[in-house]
Design a protein around this motif. Structure first.
Motif, PDB file in Angstrom:
ATOM      1  N   ASN A   1       0.858  -1.174   0.000  1.00  0.00           N
ATOM      2  CA  ASN A   1       0.000   0.000   0.000  1.00  0.00           C
ATOM      3  C   ASN A   1       0.900   1.231   0.000  1.00  0.00           C
ATOM      4  OD1 ASN A   1      -1.791   2.065   0.504  1.00  0.00           O
ATOM      5  ND2 ASN A   1      -2.429   1.327   2.521  1.00  0.00           N
ATOM      6  N   PRO A   2       0.797   2.081  -1.016  1.00  0.00           N
ATOM      7  CA  PRO A   2       1.675   3.260  -1.021  1.00  0.00           C
ATOM      8  C   PRO A   2       1.388   4.195   0.151  1.00  0.00           C
ATOM      9  CG  PRO A   2       0.046   3.387  -2.789  1.00  0.00           C
ATOM     10  CD  PRO A   2      -0.076   2.022  -2.192  1.00  0.00           C
ATOM     11  N   GLY A   3       0.199   4.067   0.766  1.00  0.00           N
ATOM     12  CA  GLY A   3      -0.157   4.939   1.891  1.00  0.00           C
ATOM     13  C   GLY A   3       0.315   4.431   3.241  1.00  0.00           C
ATOM     14  N   TYR A   4       0.888   3.236   3.295  1.00  0.00           N
ATOM     15  CA  TYR A   4       1.286   2.671   4.599  1.00  0.00           C
ATOM     16  C   TYR A   4       2.174   3.634   5.393  1.00  0.00           C
ATOM     17  CZ  TYR A   4      -0.283  -2.236   4.399  1.00  0.00           C
ATOM     18  OH  TYR A   4      -1.020  -3.392   4.390  1.00  0.00           O
ATOM     19  N   ARG A   5       1.898   3.717   6.686  1.00  0.00           N
ATOM     20  CA  ARG A   5       2.776   4.388   7.639  1.00  0.00           C
ATOM     21  C   ARG A   5       3.618   3.297   8.291  1.00  0.00           C
ATOM     22  NH1 ARG A   5       0.511   8.103   5.091  1.00  0.00           N
ATOM     23  NH2 ARG A   5      -0.830   9.669   6.055  1.00  0.00           N
ATOM     24  N   TYR A   6       4.890   3.598   8.507  1.00  0.00           N
ATOM     25  CA  TYR A   6       5.796   2.592   9.074  1.00  0.00           C
ATOM     26  C   TYR A   6       6.237   2.988  10.471  1.00  0.00           C
ATOM     27  CZ  TYR A   6       9.915  -0.245   9.952  1.00  0.00           C
ATOM     28  OH  TYR A   6      10.812  -1.116  10.534  1.00  0.00           O
ATOM     29  N   GLU A   7       6.236   2.031  11.398  1.00  0.00           N
ATOM     30  CA  GLU A   7       6.922   2.217  12.682  1.00  0.00           C
ATOM     31  C   GLU A   7       7.658   0.931  13.011  1.00  0.00           C
ATOM     32  OE1 GLU A   7       4.636   3.842  15.949  1.00  0.00           O
ATOM     33  OE2 GLU A   7       3.665   5.283  14.620  1.00  0.00           O
ATOM     34  N   GLY A   8       8.849   1.076  13.582  1.00  0.00           N
ATOM     35  CA  GLY A   8       9.658  -0.106  13.877  1.00  0.00           C
ATOM     36  C   GLY A   8       9.914  -0.265  15.358  1.00  0.00           C
ATOM     37  N   GLY A   9      10.348  -1.452  15.724  1.00  0.00           N
ATOM     38  CA  GLY A   9      10.741  -1.742  17.099  1.00  0.00           C
ATOM     39  C   GLY A   9      11.428  -3.080  17.102  1.00  0.00           C
ATOM     40  N   HIS A  10      11.774  -3.573  18.272  1.00  0.00           N
ATOM     41  CA  HIS A  10      12.218  -4.956  18.321  1.00  0.00           C
ATOM     42  C   HIS A  10      12.115  -5.514  19.718  1.00  0.00           C
ATOM     43  CE1 HIS A  10      16.259  -2.947  18.812  1.00  0.00           C
ATOM     44  NE2 HIS A  10      16.156  -3.661  19.921  1.00  0.00           N
ATOM     45  N   PHE A  11      12.091  -6.841  19.762  1.00  0.00           N
ATOM     46  CA  PHE A  11      12.173  -7.556  21.027  1.00  0.00           C
ATOM     47  C   PHE A  11      13.358  -8.505  20.893  1.00  0.00           C
ATOM     48  CE2 PHE A  11      11.469 -11.434  23.431  1.00  0.00           C
ATOM     49  CZ  PHE A  11      11.414 -10.903  24.703  1.00  0.00           C
ATOM     50  N   GLY A  12      14.371  -8.324  21.737  1.00  0.00           N
ATOM     51  CA  GLY A  12      15.594  -9.119  21.589  1.00  0.00           C
ATOM     52  C   GLY A  12      16.159  -8.902  20.199  1.00  0.00           C
ATOM     53  N   GLU A  13      16.415 -10.006  19.481  1.00  0.00           N
ATOM     54  CA  GLU A  13      16.973  -9.876  18.130  1.00  0.00           C
ATOM     55  C   GLU A  13      15.878  -9.855  17.068  1.00  0.00           C
ATOM     56  OE1 GLU A  13      19.510 -13.284  18.004  1.00  0.00           O
ATOM     57  OE2 GLU A  13      20.619 -12.565  19.751  1.00  0.00           O
TER      58      GLU A  13
ATOM     59  N   GLY B   1      -4.764   7.649   8.836  1.00  0.00           N
ATOM     60  CA  GLY B   1      -5.955   7.751   9.677  1.00  0.00           C
ATOM     61  C   GLY B   1      -5.878   6.873  10.921  1.00  0.00           C
ATOM     62  N   ASP B   2      -4.882   5.950  10.934  1.00  0.00           N
ATOM     63  CA  ASP B   2      -4.723   5.055  12.085  1.00  0.00           C
ATOM     64  C   ASP B   2      -3.795   5.635  13.141  1.00  0.00           C
ATOM     65  OD1 ASP B   2      -6.214   3.039  10.983  1.00  0.00           O
ATOM     66  OD2 ASP B   2      -4.499   1.902  10.211  1.00  0.00           O
ATOM     67  N   GLU B   3      -3.387   6.897  12.973  1.00  0.00           N
ATOM     68  CA  GLU B   3      -2.312   7.438  13.805  1.00  0.00           C
ATOM     69  C   GLU B   3      -2.583   7.246  15.297  1.00  0.00           C
ATOM     70  OE1 GLU B   3      -3.388   8.744  11.028  1.00  0.00           O
ATOM     71  OE2 GLU B   3      -1.561   8.877   9.820  1.00  0.00           O
ATOM     72  N   ALA B   4      -3.838   7.464  15.715  1.00  0.00           N
ATOM     73  CA  ALA B   4      -4.114   7.365  17.152  1.00  0.00           C
ATOM     74  C   ALA B   4      -4.182   5.911  17.614  1.00  0.00           C
ATOM     75  CB  ALA B   4      -5.417   8.078  17.492  1.00  0.00           C
ATOM     76  N   LYS B   5      -4.811   5.044  16.781  1.00  0.00           N
ATOM     77  CA  LYS B   5      -5.036   3.668  17.244  1.00  0.00           C
ATOM     78  C   LYS B   5      -3.836   2.746  17.009  1.00  0.00           C
ATOM     79  CE  LYS B   5     -10.024   3.542  17.284  1.00  0.00           C
ATOM     80  NZ  LYS B   5     -11.255   3.253  16.577  1.00  0.00           N
ATOM     81  N   TRP B   6      -3.060   3.015  15.966  1.00  0.00           N
ATOM     82  CA  TRP B   6      -1.909   2.163  15.664  1.00  0.00           C
ATOM     83  C   TRP B   6      -0.587   2.889  15.914  1.00  0.00           C
ATOM     84  CZ3 TRP B   6      -1.499  -2.703  12.760  1.00  0.00           C
ATOM     85  CH2 TRP B   6      -2.732  -3.328  12.531  1.00  0.00           C
ATOM     86  N   GLY B   7      -0.609   4.216  15.655  1.00  0.00           N
ATOM     87  CA  GLY B   7       0.629   4.994  15.609  1.00  0.00           C
ATOM     88  C   GLY B   7       1.184   5.310  16.986  1.00  0.00           C
ATOM     89  N   GLN B   8       2.189   6.158  16.995  1.00  0.00           N
ATOM     90  CA  GLN B   8       2.849   6.603  18.236  1.00  0.00           C
ATOM     91  C   GLN B   8       3.256   5.423  19.103  1.00  0.00           C
ATOM     92  OE1 GLN B   8      -0.182   9.248  19.562  1.00  0.00           O
ATOM     93  NE2 GLN B   8       0.210  10.657  17.885  1.00  0.00           N
ATOM     94  N   GLY B   9       3.691   4.385  18.430  1.00  0.00           N
ATOM     95  CA  GLY B   9       4.238   3.242  19.161  1.00  0.00           C
ATOM     96  C   GLY B   9       3.210   2.270  19.710  1.00  0.00           C
ATOM     97  N   VAL B  10       1.919   2.562  19.564  1.00  0.00           N
ATOM     98  CA  VAL B  10       0.905   1.695  20.174  1.00  0.00           C
ATOM     99  C   VAL B  10       1.005   0.272  19.622  1.00  0.00           C
ATOM    100  CG1 VAL B  10      -1.579   1.240  20.346  1.00  0.00           C
ATOM    101  CG2 VAL B  10      -0.700   3.556  20.728  1.00  0.00           C
TER     102      VAL B  10
END
Ligand SMILES: [Zn+2]
Length: 1003
Positions: free
Chosen positions: A274-286, A296-305
């Protein structure tokens, strides 16, 4: 023989531990180009296949899963059977497909065979030459793949593409042979562990999530990254020296790009674009975490949620099973709601924590512990539902176990459940499949945890993962680990919970209490009291059961084996025992817990409440309390009025167990005579036994009643059987048999407009069916029977012994309702009733023009007697029934009537969550009735032939506690025979202001 020995030596150590286990070696190399305007992904695929089975292969098979989402597939037809035509009516370019072209095996062209045609979700090829054990071959093919615009796991919408299925996928060859299996709505996937090199050619601005790591090219994450301070982790070197070269990413056409993905040890490769996808990254261990969400998902998915929740899930699963076996997990917000799991990828409809725990849990049970999902769906769905419940328990949330257990119990009692271990499409319908593999299977894992204990359960999960990760698993594999770790024979538990749907019932039998110092052998341990408890098993299900002895100052618990029909256990206590309780934590799925307690001391209260543990409460009229583990008894004072008894005081007691059993009623009333002239002083009562526990049978309801109520006494006995093949669609049948004796005794209570001075004994058999599709419904009900009228002088309805006292009584009713578009809906009722012998039946058994007959109203204190609250001189009430001509006097009746009621309603407001006034609508209605035969009416002096009314009304629906009711006001402004009208004093114009009120719908 020697060759076989050598082959065995070649196998890695872990396979020597499980000599019957093997899995094929598969490597995919796929190059695919997406043409967005047509939605078609075109690919060239090379499959390297090594036969590690002990068999020589002569054929080869591929899954073409996208061919399920098109007309004519087994999936589409299975949907249609359940009234869901989502794929059978799709047209080009909306349906999905996966076409294969130019298939070459061992370098030679081969012809496709579709063994399940017209379904084409499996394609088979004859091998140009046989493939012996240990040998390998290459399969090459070209294909086109298009997802459907109606999403189901996969789907496409504009520039969004959820490629859950897309490439021709190798069918598993295991000890059952080629696992060729068409894709159905029920059941998911099964794949060979493989490595994947996927070269994807897409438009420059696409953002891509996929199984594996992007070894070269730009998946678009950098540009979509919502947290630029956190650099994107590509893990391009994760696979070290095995990483394919990065030459696959060069040479893209202008405006396009190439991305090369690589994955090892996965049995499926999923991707989402999806060209509109917003990306956020993280990790657990490796393990890297990639989250791709929608604008439009900024509040429910974004900001690390979503990243946090995915990390939380990884941390939980890591300690539960062990270290995640793959480099990354990608969590994408897909087109469809709900969620589906794929190796290294979960496609979710929301960022709900429970959903993420469930779907990511599948990366363990399904992904790394790879079960055959259509053969043993319980082994991934039940498993991950179970670990999700455990997660919430650990997080301090109230357990969902009681709700899950109660839901399954209700279905078990109705014989509506099927065992979890069943091939997915053999369940009777999709709902039954889901209940079995998710809910009942979840319960299986809870029961296993109850039997072995939390700590052992945890070790079982860890050992299962350690031994079987990145392999195919089945019930035998899991059971072997569970038995080995727990040192228990679990064959019974697995058999009962996975292959059956037994009922469980334990009861306290005899109890002996021995005091130290008394004669006891062997001598008592250093405590004062010993309680010997006999545990009775009264249903076929067997499971260990906790036995508790509650003493004055301490409590003792032992666990009985639960296998024997009678089993004695001993519990020492320091203080005097007071009560024995079986299964105090409600873990044995015991359907009848009313027999699980025994009181060991006399108390005065038990004279009134004989069953120990009964929950006695004040019944607040609109809700009856129901409990899983004990009987409830609601007490309530009552008061009402009628013209004979005056103010009537009463005391009512209602029992309940599980909302379906022991629904007994006891009622004692005292007519005071207050507030009326010549009042009667009287003590009355009603005793009803409904659905006693001893008569438990699936879908069967029994009622036995004795009453002496306001001038009439009698008995009722009735049995009703309900049958319903499918829970969510199809007809519901009811059959019943009712015997009723009613003897009018004191005419001070009775309105002679409703009662002749005769008793009646009547038997009725009735059958009905109802069918609902969407908001339309149709129901039919037919009853037939007859009775005997008698009076003190003999068997005669009229008092004349020359008349035939026998009468026939039968009714037919058909009711249909359907929405008419917008806020409009329509309903119609056709009714026919006959109650006659040589003469009309007794007045109380005739067919009434306006509504229900008097015996139907017997249980309603506001209707049954002269001058009761709803039948007062100036109150026009309609109890629905009879011919339903609501505008006329409720006393008018005859021997036979045919009637039609029509109603058109328009919704005014709907407030789904409101209690009072949750729905209001306006109605226009018309009622027509034609009497057949019959004698002259006292009211008019002639026979009534035809009567009709018409008018408008208002209906308002309410909910108080568990009780739903309607307040209905109808204005039958037209009545064809005004002298029969509700308010006869109003005059003789057919058009008048008239009103009628009810607490029930018109029909
Ligand atoms: Zn699931």
């Amino acid at each position: 023989m020697i060759a076989l020995v050598l082959l065995a030596l070649q196998q890695p150590a872990d396979q020597r531990d499980h000599p019957s286990y093997w899995q094929q070696d598969v490597a995919y190399t796929i190059t695919a180009r997406l043409d967005e305007p047509s939605g078609v992904l075109s690919g060239a695929e090379q499959i390297h296949y090594r036969n590690r089975s002990p068999d020589t292969l002569s054929s080869f098979a591929l899954h073409l899963y996208l061919n399920a989402f098109r007309p004519g597939s087994r999936w589409a037809d299975a949907d249609s059977v359940e009234g869901n035509r989502r794929f059978n009516d799709l047209r080009d370019p909306d349906y999905a497909f996966n076409h294969v072209r130019q298939v070459r095996i061992m370098g030679l062209a081969v012809e496709p065979i579709y063994p399940f045609a017209p379904d084409s979700t499996v394609v088979r090829f004859a091998l140009p030459r046989a493939l012996p054990p240990g040998d390998s071959m290459t399969v090459e093919l070209d294909w086109d793949a298009r997802p459907s615009t109606v999403p189901r796991r996969q789907g496409r919408e504009g520039r969004r593409f959820d490629f859950a299925q897309w490439y021709p996928k190798v069918v598993v060859y295991d000890r059952y042979g080629w696992e060729e299996h068409p894709l159905y709505p029920a059941g998911e996937f099964y794949g060979e562990f493989a490595s994947f090199i996927v070269d994807l050619d897409v438009l420059q601005d696409q953002v891509i999530g996929a199984t594996g790591v992007a070894v070269c090219g730009d998946p678009g994450w950098e540009r979509a990254n919502q947290n630029p301070s956190r650099p994107v982790e590509y893990q391009r070197d994760y696979y070290g020296s095995r990483t394919p070269s990065s030459d696959g990413c060069a040479g893209a056409a202008p405006g396009r790009k190439r991305v090369r993905w690589y994955a090892e040890d996965v049995h499926h490769f999923a991707m989402s674009l999806n060209p509109g996808y917003r990306y956020e990254g993280g990790h657990f261990g490796e393990v890297a975490v990639h989250v791709l969400y929608q604008p439009g998902d900024e509040a429910k998915w974004g900001q690390g949620v979503a990243v946090d929740r995915t990390q939380t899930a990884l941390a939980w699963l890591d300690q539960l099973y062990g270290k995640f076996a793959w480099p990354q997990i990608t969590n994408v917000h897909r087109i469809e709601g709900g969620g589906t799991e794929f190796p290294m990828m979960i496609m979710d409809g929301s960022a709900d924590q429970g959903l993420i725990i469930h779907e990511l849990g599948h990366n363990y049970t399904m992904g790394m512990l790879a079960n055959n999902e259509w053969r043993e769906g319980w082994l991934d769905e039940g498993f991950t539902s179970f670990q999700t419940t455990w997660f919430w328990e650990v997080m301090g949330r109230p357990s969902t176990y009681p709700g899950t257990e109660a839901q399954i119990l209700a279905l078990d009692l109705d014989r509506q459940t099927e065992p979890p271990s069943q091939v997915s499409e053999t369940y009777k319908d999709f709902t039954s499949y889901q209940i079995a593999i998710y809910t009942r299977a979840e319960l299986f894992f809870h029961q296993l945890r109850y039997v072995v204990g939390d700590e052992t359960m945890h070790r079982i999960l860890q050992a299962f993962y350690e031994r079987w990760k990145l392999k195919h698993v089945d019930e035998a594999a899991f059971r072997a680990v569970a038995e080995e770790v727990s040192h228990r024979d679990l064959s019974g538990l697995f058999a009962q919970w996975l292959h059956g749907t037994e009922l469980y019932d334990y009861a306290v039998g005899r109890v002996k209490v021995i005091r130290k110092g008394g004669k006891s052998f062997p001598p008592l341990p250093p405590s004062e009291w010993l309680t010997r408890v006999e545990v009775l098993r009264k249903s076929p299900g067997r499971i260990p059961v906790d036995v508790a002895v509650i003493a004055e100052d301490d409590t003792a618990v032992v666990r009985a084996g639960g296998d024997a029909e009678r089993e004695w256990v001993e519990l020492p206590t320091r203080s005097r025992p007071v009560e024995v309780v079986l299964d105090p934590e409600v873990r044995t799925h015991d359907w009848n817990m009313v027999n699980n307690r025994k009181a060991l001391r006399f108390s005065l209260a038990r004279l009134f409440i004989p069953i120990p543990g009964t929950d006695v409460y004040f019944h607040r009229y609109f809700s009856t309390r129901s409990r899983r583990d004990r009987l409830t008894t609601g007490l309530q004072p009552t008061v009402w009025y009628n013209d004979a008894g005056g103010i009537t005081l009463g005391y009512r007691q209602r029992d309940d167990y599980l909302g379906r059993f022991a629904q007994n009623v006891g009622l004692v009333t005292l007519s005071t005579g207050w507030g009326t002239d010549n009042g009667v002083t009287d003590v009355n009562g009603l005793f009803r036994i409904r659905n006693p526990l001893r008569l438990q049978a699936a879908n069967l309801s029994e009622t036995f009643e004795w009453f002496y109520l306001e001038g009439r006494y009698g008995l009722t006995a009735s049995v009703e059987k309900t049958s319903q093949e499918h829970l969510t669609f199809g007809p519901i049948w009811t059959r019943s048999l009712t015997l009723q004796w009613v003897h009018p005794d004191d005419f001070r209570y009775l309105d002679r407009g409703y009662y002749d001075d005769v008793g009646t004994v009547e038997l009725q058999a009735s059958t009905g069916v109802s069918l609902r599709t969407g908001r339309s419904s149709l129901s039919l009900r037919f009853s037939t029977g007859g009775g005997l009228a008698y009076n003190r002088a003999g068997l005669a309805a009229s008092g004349r012994s020359d008349l035939d006292p026998f009468y026939y009584r039968g009714t037919f009713e058909a009711i249909g309702r359907r929405p008419l578009g917008g806020r409009w809906s329509g309903g119609a009722r056709l009714f026919a009733g006959v109650a006659t012998g040589n003469n009309d039946a007794a007045k109380q058994r005739q067919i009434y023009f306006q509504g229900a007959d008097p015996l139907t109203q017997l249980s309603n204190p506001f209707l049954r007697s002269r001058g009761a609250l709803l039948v007062g001189e100036d109150f026009h009430y309609q109890a629905p029934g009879g011919a339903g001509v609501r505008g006329i006097d409720s006393r008018v009746s005859t021997g036979a009537i045919v009637a039609l009621n029509l109603e058109l309603t328009r919704a005014l407001l709907t407030r789904a969550n409101a209690k009072l006034f949750n729905r209001a609508s306006l109605a226009a209605f018309g009622d027509l009735a034609q009497a057949i035969g019959g004698s002259a009416q006292p009211l008019t002096g002639d026979r009534i032939r035809f009567v009709a009314d018409a008018g408008v009304g208002l209906r308002i629906e309410h909910r108080i506690g568990d009780t739903r009711f309607v307040t209905r006001l109808d204005l039958p402004v037209y009545v064809s025979r005004p002298e029969l009208g509700q308010d006869r004093s109003a005059g003789d114009d057919p058009f008048e202001f008239r009103w009628v009120f009810s607490f029930q719908p018109e029909f």
